[in-house]
Motif scaffolding. Structure first.
Motif, PDB file in Angstrom:
ATOM      1  N   GLN A 156      18.780 -54.089 -16.944  1.00  0.00           N
ATOM      2  CA  GLN A 156      18.526 -55.530 -17.450  1.00  0.00           C
ATOM      3  C   GLN A 156      17.152 -55.612 -17.677  1.00  0.00           C
ATOM      4  O   GLN A 156      16.323 -55.515 -16.776  1.00  0.00           O
ATOM      5  N   TRP A 157      16.712 -56.030 -19.112  1.00  0.00           N
ATOM      6  CA  TRP A 157      15.311 -56.332 -19.198  1.00  0.00           C
ATOM      7  C   TRP A 157      15.041 -57.714 -20.084  1.00  0.00           C
ATOM      8  O   TRP A 157      16.033 -58.000 -20.818  1.00  0.00           O
ATOM      9  N   LEU A 158      14.043 -58.354 -19.908  1.00  0.00           N
ATOM     10  CA  LEU A 158      13.534 -59.343 -21.001  1.00  0.00           C
ATOM     11  C   LEU A 158      12.053 -59.065 -21.115  1.00  0.00           C
ATOM     12  O   LEU A 158      11.584 -59.427 -22.202  1.00  0.00           O
ATOM     13  N   VAL A 159      11.272 -58.485 -20.297  1.00  0.00           N
ATOM     14  CA  VAL A 159       9.847 -58.447 -20.541  1.00  0.00           C
ATOM     15  C   VAL A 159       9.602 -56.741 -20.463  1.00  0.00           C
ATOM     16  O   VAL A 159       9.188 -56.283 -19.632  1.00  0.00           O
ATOM     17  N   ALA A 160      10.101 -55.919 -21.543  1.00  0.00           N
ATOM     18  CA  ALA A 160       9.912 -54.514 -21.568  1.00  0.00           C
ATOM     19  C   ALA A 160      10.199 -54.256 -23.128  1.00  0.00           C
ATOM     20  O   ALA A 160      10.967 -54.753 -23.868  1.00  0.00           O
ATOM     21  N   SER A 161       9.442 -53.217 -23.587  1.00  0.00           N
ATOM     22  CA  SER A 161       9.723 -52.669 -25.025  1.00  0.00           C
ATOM     23  C   SER A 161      10.867 -51.654 -24.946  1.00  0.00           C
ATOM     24  O   SER A 161      11.247 -51.142 -23.931  1.00  0.00           O
ATOM     25  N   ALA A 162      11.405 -51.570 -26.095  1.00  0.00           N
ATOM     26  CA  ALA A 162      12.582 -50.682 -25.934  1.00  0.00           C
ATOM     27  C   ALA A 162      12.481 -49.351 -25.913  1.00  0.00           C
ATOM     28  O   ALA A 162      13.163 -48.463 -25.294  1.00  0.00           O
ATOM     29  N   SER A 163      11.146 -48.965 -26.168  1.00  0.00           N
ATOM     30  CA  SER A 163      10.660 -47.667 -26.029  1.00  0.00           C
ATOM     31  C   SER A 163      10.609 -47.176 -24.604  1.00  0.00           C
ATOM     32  O   SER A 163      10.999 -45.996 -23.918  1.00  0.00           O
ATOM     33  N   LYS A 164      10.223 -48.150 -23.698  1.00  0.00           N
ATOM     34  CA  LYS A 164       9.952 -47.982 -22.235  1.00  0.00           C
ATOM     35  C   LYS A 164      11.318 -48.046 -21.449  1.00  0.00           C
ATOM     36  O   LYS A 164      11.598 -47.068 -20.554  1.00  0.00           O
ATOM     37  N   VAL A 165      12.313 -48.896 -21.906  1.00  0.00           N
ATOM     38  CA  VAL A 165      13.544 -48.808 -21.456  1.00  0.00           C
ATOM     39  C   VAL A 165      14.353 -47.453 -21.782  1.00  0.00           C
ATOM     40  O   VAL A 165      14.887 -46.809 -21.101  1.00  0.00           O
ATOM     41  N   GLU A 166      14.180 -47.260 -23.009  1.00  0.00           N
ATOM     42  CA  GLU A 166      14.810 -45.772 -23.576  1.00  0.00           C
ATOM     43  C   GLU A 166      14.326 -44.756 -22.958  1.00  0.00           C
ATOM     44  O   GLU A 166      15.043 -43.727 -22.298  1.00  0.00           O
ATOM     45  N   ALA A 167      13.132 -44.688 -22.412  1.00  0.00           N
ATOM     46  CA  ALA A 167      12.556 -43.685 -21.529  1.00  0.00           C
ATOM     47  C   ALA A 167      12.979 -43.563 -19.954  1.00  0.00           C
ATOM     48  O   ALA A 167      13.354 -42.571 -19.353  1.00  0.00           O
ATOM     49  N   GLN A 168      13.351 -44.731 -19.457  1.00  0.00           N
ATOM     50  CA  GLN A 168      14.151 -44.708 -18.342  1.00  0.00           C
ATOM     51  C   GLN A 168      15.360 -44.316 -18.518  1.00  0.00           C
ATOM     52  O   GLN A 168      16.105 -43.549 -17.353  1.00  0.00           O
ATOM     53  N   VAL A 169      16.256 -44.494 -19.479  1.00  0.00           N
ATOM     54  CA  VAL A 169      17.461 -44.304 -19.798  1.00  0.00           C
ATOM     55  C   VAL A 169      17.602 -42.728 -19.858  1.00  0.00           C
ATOM     56  O   VAL A 169      18.614 -42.038 -19.265  1.00  0.00           O
ATOM     57  N   GLN A 170      16.731 -42.188 -20.680  1.00  0.00           N
ATOM     58  CA  GLN A 170      16.724 -40.656 -20.735  1.00  0.00           C
ATOM     59  C   GLN A 170      16.283 -39.919 -19.502  1.00  0.00           C
ATOM     60  O   GLN A 170      17.025 -38.735 -19.163  1.00  0.00           O
ATOM     61  N   LEU A 171      15.703 -40.405 -18.463  1.00  0.00           N
ATOM     62  CA  LEU A 171      15.594 -40.112 -17.210  1.00  0.00           C
ATOM     63  C   LEU A 171      16.469 -40.045 -16.347  1.00  0.00           C
ATOM     64  O   LEU A 171      16.968 -39.073 -15.711  1.00  0.00           O
ATOM     65  N   LEU A 172      17.544 -40.929 -16.423  1.00  0.00           N
ATOM     66  CA  LEU A 172      18.743 -41.268 -15.713  1.00  0.00           C
ATOM     67  C   LEU A 172      19.653 -39.985 -16.192  1.00  0.00           C
ATOM     68  O   LEU A 172      20.149 -39.417 -15.222  1.00  0.00           O
ATOM     69  N   GLN A 173      19.872 -40.083 -17.369  1.00  0.00           N
ATOM     70  CA  GLN A 173      20.547 -39.325 -18.043  1.00  0.00           C
ATOM     71  C   GLN A 173      20.378 -37.948 -17.683  1.00  0.00           C
ATOM     72  O   GLN A 173      21.273 -36.859 -17.276  1.00  0.00           O
ATOM     73  N   ARG A 174      18.847 -37.426 -17.956  1.00  0.00           N
ATOM     74  CA  ARG A 174      18.525 -36.096 -17.338  1.00  0.00           C
ATOM     75  C   ARG A 174      18.843 -35.846 -16.016  1.00  0.00           C
ATOM     76  O   ARG A 174      19.123 -34.526 -15.522  1.00  0.00           O
ATOM     77  N   ARG A 175      18.642 -36.726 -14.982  1.00  0.00           N
ATOM     78  CA  ARG A 175      18.911 -36.539 -13.497  1.00  0.00           C
ATOM     79  C   ARG A 175      20.452 -36.333 -13.454  1.00  0.00           C
ATOM     80  O   ARG A 175      20.653 -35.509 -12.524  1.00  0.00           O
ATOM     81  N   CYS A 176      21.266 -37.015 -13.924  1.00  0.00           N
ATOM     82  CA  CYS A 176      22.574 -36.946 -13.846  1.00  0.00           C
ATOM     83  C   CYS A 176      23.215 -35.498 -14.301  1.00  0.00           C
ATOM     84  O   CYS A 176      23.867 -34.905 -13.738  1.00  0.00           O
TER      85      CYS A 176
END
Length: 213
Positions: A156-176
């Motif tokens: 959940q975000w409101l104060v963040a760019s899409a690229s930074k959130v996407e980076a966190q999503v990719q990190l989570l997917q990579r870890r899983c």
């Protein structure tokens, strides 16, 4: 009653119409954007979010179930490292195995699917240094992990760019993927407090669980 082609029968739907919409919480949103230390989203904030779920493995014996629990514990260690250093507290996620007597037979998230009592929340600082623009997001996890149910993880975000959130999503997917966990994207309607988001669409819910014979 409306016809639902997914389950092949008529289902009851409810839709409420009001003359005026709910008052938008402008002051609360302004405080969040300007750096309010009490970072907490409410349902009416209209924040952006992404939903994911970990699909449980199939087990034929208890050893495989314990192996699955070990995979999740490795993921939990990674999630603990994402918390803000000044607010870091180890998350206590209750782990429920098939041998335990579970009184609650319903879904992990109840009627209020984002209720405070059913989830764990923590803030992730997305700035690499203090000189970067103010950016953060909130991660919301189920408060309990069951080996025969899905485990939900929400961004959940409101104060963040899409690229930074996407980076966190990719990190989570990579870890899983590294830990051998099956992470899938889930629709927003599944984590909304109101399941009847669209008055002409039927929202169907199936409870999927695996049992050890």
């Amino acid at each position: 009653m409306m016809w639902c082609p997914l389950n092949g029968k008529y289902s009851k739907v409810v839709q409420t119409f009001t003359k005026f919409s709910r008052e938008y919480r402008w002051n609360e949103v302004d405080n969040l954007i300007c750096g309010d230390p009490d970072k907490a989203f409410s349902e009416g904030t209209r924040f952006r979010r992404l939903g994911f779920a970990i699909i449980p493995d199939r087990f034929s014996n208890m050893a495989q179930e314990q192996e699955y629990v070990g995979k999740f514990q490795r993921l939990l260690e990674y999630l603990n490292k994402l918390q803000q250093k000044d607010l870091q507290q180890k998350m206590e996620i209750k782990i429920i195995t098939s041998m335990e007597d579970v009184k609650d037979k319903g879904p992990t998230i109840g009627t209020n699917r984002l209720g405070k009592n059913t989830v764990k929340r923590f803030v992730v600082d997305l700035r690499k240094s203090k000189r970067d623009n103010y950016a953060w997001m909130e991660m919301v996890l189920d408060s309990s992990f069951s080996t025969n149910r899905t485990f939900k993880i929400n961004f959940q975000w409101l104060v963040a760019s899409a690229s930074k959130v996407e980076a966190q999503v990719q990190l989570l997917q990579r870890r899983c993927t590294q830990y051998g966990l099956k992470l899938v994207n889930i629709p927003h309607a599944s984590i909304s407090a109101d399941v009847f988001v669209n008055p002409v669409c039927i929202f169907c819910v199936w409870l999927v669980c695996y049992r050890i014979n």
